[in-house]
Design an enzyme around this catalytic site. Structure first.
Site, PDB file in Angstrom:
ATOM      1  N   ASN A 482       0.853  -1.185   0.000  1.00  7.64           N
ATOM      2  CA  ASN A 482       0.000   0.000   0.000  1.00  7.64           C
ATOM      3  C   ASN A 482       0.889   1.235   0.000  1.00  7.64           C
ATOM      4  OD1 ASN A 482      -1.754   2.109   0.569  1.00  7.64           O
ATOM      5  ND2 ASN A 482      -3.116   0.793   1.749  1.00  7.64           N
ATOM      6  N   ASP A 483       1.108   1.778  -1.176  1.00  4.96           N
ATOM      7  CA  ASP A 483       1.991   2.933  -1.355  1.00  4.96           C
ATOM      8  C   ASP A 483       1.595   4.121  -0.498  1.00  4.96           C
ATOM      9  OD1 ASP A 483       3.886   2.199  -3.213  1.00  4.96           O
ATOM     10  OD2 ASP A 483       2.618   2.685  -4.932  1.00  4.96           O
ATOM     11  N   CYS A 484       0.366   4.102  -0.053  1.00  5.47           N
ATOM     12  CA  CYS A 484      -0.174   5.277   0.622  1.00  5.47           C
ATOM     13  C   CYS A 484      -0.171   5.156   2.133  1.00  5.47           C
ATOM     14  CB  CYS A 484      -1.578   5.557   0.109  1.00  5.47           C
ATOM     15  SG  CYS A 484      -1.567   5.843  -1.658  1.00  5.47           S
ATOM     16  N   ASN A 486       1.995   5.636   4.682  1.00  3.17           N
ATOM     17  CA  ASN A 486       3.340   6.213   4.824  1.00  3.17           C
ATOM     18  C   ASN A 486       3.591   6.537   6.283  1.00  3.17           C
ATOM     19  OD1 ASN A 486       1.915   7.946   2.184  1.00  3.17           O
ATOM     20  ND2 ASN A 486       3.400   6.312   1.844  1.00  3.17           N
ATOM     21  N   GLN A 499       5.764   9.526  -0.506  1.00  2.00           N
ATOM     22  CA  GLN A 499       6.697   8.408  -0.471  1.00  2.00           C
ATOM     23  C   GLN A 499       8.129   8.873  -0.216  1.00  2.00           C
ATOM     24  OE1 GLN A 499       4.215   8.479  -2.925  1.00  2.00           O
ATOM     25  NE2 GLN A 499       3.093   6.998  -1.697  1.00  2.00           N
TER      26      GLN A 499
END
Ligand code: GLC
Ligand code: GLC
Length: 811
Positions: A482-484, A486, A499
């Protein structure tokens, strides 16, 4: 509501109105030359790299939508119309767009003239062919003018869209007979050019955009077309275009065909001129000579069709369910090819100038592609692994042309390394080719520090072992899948990349999702070690996997489901303790499919919780309840409005994880229910809500909290394609490649009935008949191979054997 229909016999989706809710596109090209083409002839072309070598211009974010393409105008008296409706938008008497495997065919008619455009990229050439056929269906003679139109992109699409002070002065072309050569920057550091040519004499041309369009006009109504006369302009700077004018007389019933070729050509750097500032035409002469006649086009088109017939014969299904047949046999595999080729670079939602090839994305794309062309998967694996760092971490993305890691985004996504194991394991299980493990592969493209690929995998594995947090769970770094999410970012200012802002690592933020990955791919790594005879390494790996398994049960379990992560303060994410974001899909899907908590009964509990809390009409949402306020400590995930994207959208990519997890615990009904919800062949019925193409998956469907739940976005380039194909073919239908041979272990919904699969695997053809007399969801009671009873459900692989007739009885 539908805007077309499936034509399965021809492997096409037939769009019957140009006014689809969004542009519905197709991809042309299988190797190096690619075009995106929409149902109104919009789109663009590039060679290898959508950012660095773009041939034609497209304008994202434009009004009207989907502007610029390869357009053909027909002037018939005072009426001007286009074969694909755009850009003139003249109302047509009939319209049809057929998107097929690597080609699109447009057929429309106006005032007794029928026009067809067949667009495809031939197998082994760097060009797109558009064959335009005009037919006079009226009973009077027609005097028409046909105008072609493409707008050149000045190669680097990023620079093209912003460096106007330079670019308005660099454009150069040559025009010779019916061929327009685009040679911007050729005089200096380029040795490649583009051509747009037609196989007939022309009555005029234009290469300067405004000369053709007229000042302050747009391509809906070019002045030259209105006047019926091109201006024969030669572009110097500004915006070069390529326009041919052909005046056509058609007797009643008569047809004429015109073959347009848009091509990319290269010369040797030290031999690129014919004479001073005149490009050497050898490569384009050769290319254009190949596509002069209808026979040439028919032959090339047949080659393309045969190619796809071959590819799609590797895995075929015959079942009672037409929708599943159609997805499995045609569209899902087709999309897997496209995601393999494009990763997340060029679509109508990915601009082609942002991300190149993603490390995690491309490894996952392999999972659904490797059976199609294993040799290309092999090459890709080596490319990806070559961007890994020596400590096992990896560049998150790399550029397809240069194959170099992208330092703007860098590394620090701590799931990345493990995806390499997933990709390699899938390749070796498919092919049995263990030589790849011994291949010498660089780190960060530096050959002087190269090691075997197996050593790369070891470093991937150990990256997790060596980067754990206080609960013994993997540190998350910048983000996991899940790139989001963070957790080490804490961004307070707009424009900062969630990111890349802030430290890439923190001492405590941990991911339960990566733990699930480690358990699954740690075991696959151990199996690869065994294949190489390294039992000690396999043993060590399994010991580490066991430690992780226990850590998940101890601190990754929340009572009714798996926790998602621990944040930088060591607070739980995805837990009952949270106000919002109490439960997440990723850890529950992946830990369960990895087998964590199966024997303890926890996986079942987790999946029941997923159904209870995350299910909605259109799919399984990524989390609930949606975040309604921005959390500094969680990052981008809380930046999206509720119901969208990673904030409680239905992120289609991880729906198959839950479906696969359901097959692991044997619930075929539920596995299939999840499969159906996001399946394009099923959502076709609600295209007016869903909006994106009904033949491919999209990345995201708006969740229950959204303004319009069920609305899809970001079609085509998504890991959903590969994961769904794995889900349906390997888990629901149950034909899974193991190192020892194909395993057959279906997990189907009640009433699915008997089915037959033909599978080509390691040089042999397997015909697998599955009978389900007691209508069970899972379980293989008996298996025969060539009439002989075999115990278990793995078809023993015999070197050299060409045909296997397999009967499976479920029960
Ligand atoms: C996008 C990215 C993918 C990521 C996913 C979830 O699809 O391409 O890498 O895993 O979003 O954030
Ligand atoms: C994920 C998201 C995408 C975003 C990217 C980087 O892939 O799905 O929307 O651009 O992360 O933040």
């Amino acid at each position: 509501m539908k805007f077309g229909y499936f034509d399965d016999a021809n492997r096409e989706y037939v769009i019957t109105t140009p006014k689809t809710p969004l542009p519905w596109i197709n991809y042309l090209g299988c190797n190096d030359f690619f075009s995106l083409v929409s149902n109104t002839c919009g789109g663009y072309s590039f060679y290898k790299d959508a950012k660095l070598l773009r041939l034609t211009r497209y304008r994202y974010n434009n009004v009207p939508a989907d502007n610029n393409g390869k357009y053909y105008y027909i002037k018939d008296g005072d009426t001007v119309w286009n074969i694909g409706w755009q850009p003139s938008k003249t109302v047509l008497d009939s319209y049809e767009c057929r998107h097929g495997m690597g080609y699109s065919r447009f057929t429309s008619a106006k005032n007794g003239v029928k026009a067809e455009n067949l667009a495809f990229v031939p197998m082994n050439d760097t060009c797109e062919i558009n064959r335009v056929i005009l037919t006079n269906e009226s009973d009077t003679k027609k005097e028409l003018s046909l105008f072609s139109y493409v707008e050149w992109c000045l190669w680097n699409a990023d620079d093209d869209s912003r460096n106007f002070q330079r670019n308005f002065s660099t454009g150069e072309v040559e025009v010779i007979d019916s061929t327009i050569y685009h040679k911007t920057e050729y005089r200096e550091r380029r040795n490649h050019y583009a051509v747009f040519s037609v196989n007939s004499p022309i009555d005029g041309f234009d290469t300067q955009r405004e000369s053709f369009l007229g000042a302050y006009r747009d391509n809906s109504n070019p002045e030259a077309v209105e006047n019926g006369k091109c201006t024969d302009s030669v572009a110097h700077g500004w915006s070069p275009v390529a326009v041919h004018q052909i005046n056509v007389t058609l007797e009643p019933g008569e047809s004429k065909s015109f073959i347009f070729v848009l091509g990319y050509c290269e010369n040797p750097v030290d031999d690129k001129w014919e004479s001073k500032n005149v490009i050497k035409k050898t490569p384009s002469d050769k290319l254009l000579a190949k596509y002069k006649t209808d026979d040439d086009v028919d032959k090339a088109f047949k080659e393309l069709k045969d190619y796809w017939t071959g590819l799609l014969s590797i895995f075929t299904l015959e079942s009672n369910n037409d929708k599943v047949n159609r997805m499995v046999n045609i569209w899902n595999q087709y999309q897997c090819m496209v995601t393999f080729n494009m990763s997340r670079s060029a679509s109508y939602y990915e601009s082609g100038i942002g991300r190149g090839m993603g490390f995690r994305d491309s490894n996952q794309d392999l999972l659904g592609f490797v059976h199609l062309i294993p040799e290309r998967a092999r090459e890709r694996i080596i490319d990806i692994a070559s961007t890994q760092f020596r400590n096992g971490s990896a560049y998150h993305q790399y550029q397809p042309l240069t194959k170099r890691g992208n330092s703007d985004i860098g590394s620090g996504f701590n799931d990345d390394p493990l995806w390499l194991i997933a990709g390699v394991s899938a390749y070796v299980r498919e092919t049995g080719d263990i030589s790849i493990l011994k291949e010498n592969v660089p780190y960060d493209n530096d050959m002087s520090v190269a090691t075997t690929l197996m050593e790369h995998l070891k470093r991937s594995f150990d990256f997790t072992v060596n980067n754990k947090g206080p609960h013994g769970l993997p540190l998350i770094g910048r983000a996991d899948w899940n790139d989001c999410l963070n957790l080490n970012c804490f961004s307070e200012h707009p424009g900062e990349s969630f990111q890349c802002f802030g430290p890439s690592e923190g001492p405590v933020a941990e991911s339960v999702f990566i733990a699930g990955m480690f358990v699954k791919y740690g075991e696959e790594y151990a199996q690869l070690a065994e294949l190489l005879g390294d039992d000690a390494e396999a043993k060590r790996a399994r010991k580490e996997v066991k430690i992780m398994y226990d850590a998940v049960l101890k601190d990754g379990w929340d009572g009714d489901w798996f926790v998602r992560a621990y944040d930088a303060y060591s607070n739980k994410i995805g837990s009952k303790e949270c106000e919002e974001g109490k439960i997440f899909i990723e850890s529950n899907g992946f830990c369960s499919l990895a087998g964590i908590g199966v024997k303890e009964g926890l996986a079942k509990k987790a999946l029941d919780s997923v159904k209870e809390h995350l299910d909605c009409e259109y799919g399984v949402m990524i989390l609930q309840p949606a975040y309604t306020v921005y959390h500094l400590e969680l990052g981008e995930i809380t930046s999206y409005p509720p119901g969208y994207k990673e904030n409680a959208g239905i992120f289609c990519h991880n729906n198959p994880w839950v479906s696969i997890a359901e097959t692991v615990i044997g619930r075929g009904d539920r596995a299939f229910e999840i499969y159906k919800k996001t399946c394009p062949a099923y959502t076709e019925e609600i295209s007016e809500i869903h909006k994106t193409e009904p033949y491919v998956y999209c990345q995201m469907v708006a969740g229950a909290d959204a303004y319009i739940p069920g609305e899809g976005k970001n079609s085509w380039l998504t890991g959903t394609a590969a994961w769904t194909f794995c889900n349906i073919s390997q888990y629901i239908l149950g034909v899974y490649p193991t190192h020892k041979g194909l395993r057959v272990d279906p997990c189907v919904p009640h009433g699915f009935g008997d089915f037959k699969i033909t599978r080509k695997f390691r040089g042999a053809t397997y015909t697998i008949n599955v009978k389900n007399p007691s209508d069970v969801e899972k379980g293989v009671k008996a298996m025969t191979v060539d009439g002989k009873k075999v115990s278990g459900n793995v078809i023993p692989y015999e070197e050299g054997k060409k045909e296997y007739a397999v009967e499976i009885v479920m029960g």
